[in-house]
Scaffold this motif. Structure first.
Motif, mmCIF file in Angstrom:
data_model
loop_
_atom_site.group_PDB
_atom_site.id
_atom_site.type_symbol
_atom_site.label_atom_id
_atom_site.label_comp_id
_atom_site.label_asym_id
_atom_site.label_seq_id
_atom_site.Cartn_x
_atom_site.Cartn_y
_atom_site.Cartn_z
ATOM 1 N N UNK A 1 0.825 -1.205 0.000
ATOM 2 C CA UNK A 1 0.000 0.000 0.000
ATOM 3 C C UNK A 1 0.858 1.253 0.000
ATOM 4 N N UNK A 2 1.829 1.340 0.930
ATOM 5 C CA UNK A 2 2.680 2.528 0.999
ATOM 6 C C UNK A 2 3.506 2.722 -0.270
ATOM 7 N N UNK B 1 -4.317 13.944 -2.557
ATOM 8 C CA UNK B 1 -4.746 12.559 -2.417
ATOM 9 C C UNK B 1 -3.633 11.657 -1.931
ATOM 10 N N UNK B 2 -2.423 11.848 -2.474
ATOM 11 C CA UNK B 2 -1.295 11.041 -2.040
ATOM 12 C C UNK B 2 -0.950 11.286 -0.577
ATOM 13 N N UNK B 3 -1.056 12.546 -0.145
ATOM 14 C CA UNK B 3 -0.810 12.853 1.267
ATOM 15 C C UNK B 3 -1.811 12.141 2.168
ATOM 16 N N UNK B 4 -3.067 12.157 1.750
ATOM 17 C CA UNK B 4 -4.089 11.460 2.533
ATOM 18 C C UNK B 4 -3.844 9.956 2.548
ATOM 19 N N UNK B 5 -3.484 9.412 1.368
ATOM 20 C CA UNK B 5 -3.311 7.963 1.284
ATOM 21 C C UNK B 5 -2.083 7.484 2.043
ATOM 22 N N UNK C 1 10.085 3.256 2.339
ATOM 23 C CA UNK C 1 9.255 4.324 1.783
ATOM 24 C C UNK C 1 10.116 5.382 1.095
ATOM 25 N N UNK C 2 11.274 5.694 1.682
ATOM 26 C CA UNK C 2 12.172 6.650 1.041
ATOM 27 C C UNK C 2 12.659 6.115 -0.303
ATOM 28 N N UNK C 3 12.962 4.814 -0.355
ATOM 29 C CA UNK C 3 13.402 4.202 -1.605
ATOM 30 C C UNK C 3 12.300 4.267 -2.657
ATOM 31 N N UNK C 4 11.058 4.082 -2.236
ATOM 32 C CA UNK C 4 9.928 4.199 -3.162
ATOM 33 C C UNK C 4 9.837 5.620 -3.720
ATOM 34 N N UNK C 5 10.071 6.614 -2.862
ATOM 35 C CA UNK C 5 10.075 8.005 -3.320
ATOM 36 C C UNK C 5 11.205 8.258 -4.319
ATOM 37 N N UNK D 1 -6.268 -0.090 4.347
ATOM 38 C CA UNK D 1 -6.029 1.360 4.333
ATOM 39 C C UNK D 1 -6.980 2.079 5.268
ATOM 40 N N UNK D 2 -6.537 3.230 5.770
ATOM 41 C CA UNK D 2 -7.364 4.021 6.677
ATOM 42 C C UNK D 2 -8.449 4.757 5.908
ATOM 43 N N UNK D 3 -9.346 5.388 6.651
ATOM 44 C CA UNK D 3 -10.384 6.201 6.022
ATOM 45 C C UNK D 3 -9.773 7.341 5.217
ATOM 46 N N UNK D 4 -8.706 7.945 5.767
ATOM 47 C CA UNK D 4 -8.023 9.025 5.047
ATOM 48 C C UNK D 4 -7.441 8.515 3.732
#
Length: 296
Positions: free
Chosen positions: A93-94, A132-136, A148-152, A262-265
């Motif tokens: 997901x992340x 949207x990406x910030x929320x997700x 996550x940094x590597x994904x970025x 995933x969360x509601x956000x």
């Protein structure tokens, strides 16, 4: 092909990538990341290469072709390998969300490198996608982990690749040849490095076989083949935003197959990204190609 049709192909590619994100995670239970990237690329290259005998279009032997193709292929290989490595320490997901921050990065590179000033609707879509990406990702990128940094990082490289791919396809065409060189070039680089790490065994290959079929055939051969074809009829910015749907498809696949919740956000962010994709797709709807054919 119209720009609208090209955008539909990009959305189909996003669906293939999103579903393949689960395979990118589970394949690491059997083989190492470099070998996974190399093997999927080898499978894709062998599948697409025979098409060179039957179907191809564009300029052959035009000056600058190999230099341009090398840049595109090098960026593709680096992005694919870095993305695969990200799954070692990041959830499906992340990683799906963060890789798709290339949606925000690509317009900047397109503007800086190609003087491609975005349309007003693109500004709106980029803003919606970023929100949207910030929320997700549950509040942005502050405090993210190694994976996550590597994904970025892979998102930055993918953004550069999209811009270079657009420039290459507009000038030279030949989407099949471009795809084959990208795939086989990645295999040539990644497989020896994976072998040095001792990450491949016969039992590992047997266990990874289902994921290799998903990644090699659908996510790589078909997915990247479609985007390479579509890039001659749309822009890098539109491509980045539309394939941003990958994170939605990836989150859905992770929910169904891996039990990630995933969360509601995050759900709200997914809805916002979907709306941004619609904005871009409709703004690009036209009956004429978005590119001048390459000249000899």
């Amino acid at each position: 092909m119209s720009r609208f049709q090209a955008n539909l192909l990009l959305l189909l590619a996003a669906a293939m990538w999103g579903g393949g994100n689960v395979a990118q995670k589970t394949i690491l239970e059997d083989i190492d990341a470099l070998s996974a990237a190399g093997l999927r690329s080898l499978i894709a290259g062998l599948l697409v290469a025979p098409l060179l005998l039957f179907v191809e279009e564009g300029e052959r032997g035009q000056k600058g072709w190999w230099r341009s193709l090398f840049r595109v292929s090098a960026l593709f290989a680096l992005a694919l390998v870095v993305q695969q490595i990200a799954y070692l320490d990041s959830s499906v997901t992340n990683a799906s969300f963060l890789v798709n921050t290339d949606v925000v990065i690509t317009p900047l590179f397109a503007w800086l490198l190609m003087s491609a000033r975005p349309l007003p609707s693109t500004y709106l879509a980029v803003g919606m996608t970023f929100a949207g990406l910030c929320l997700m990702s549950d509040g942005g990128v502050a405090g993210i982990g190694k994976g996550d940094f590597t994904a970025l990082l892979s998102a930055v490289i993918y953004a550069l690749w999209l811009v270079e791919l657009e420039r290459h396809m507009r000038q030279f065409g030949r989407p099949i040849a471009t795809s084959v060189v990208q795939f086989l070039g990645t295999a040539v680089v990644a497989l020896p490095l994976g072998a040095l790490n001792g990450g491949v065994t016969l039992p590992g290959l047997y266990g990874a076989a289902p994921e290799l079929v998903v990644l090699g055939v659908f996510s790589t051969a078909l997915g990247f083949g479609l985007i390479t074809l579509a890039q001659r009829f749309t822009t890098a910015t539109h491509a980045a935003i539309i394939v941003g749907a990958e994170c939605i498809f990836g989150a859905l696949a992770a929910f169904l197959l891996l039990g990630e919740r995933p969360s509601t956000a995050a759900l709200a962010g997914g809805a916002m990204i979907a709306a941004a994709i619609v904005v871009v797709a409709l703004s690009g709807r036209s009956t004429e190609p978005a590119v001048v054919p390459a000249q000899s």
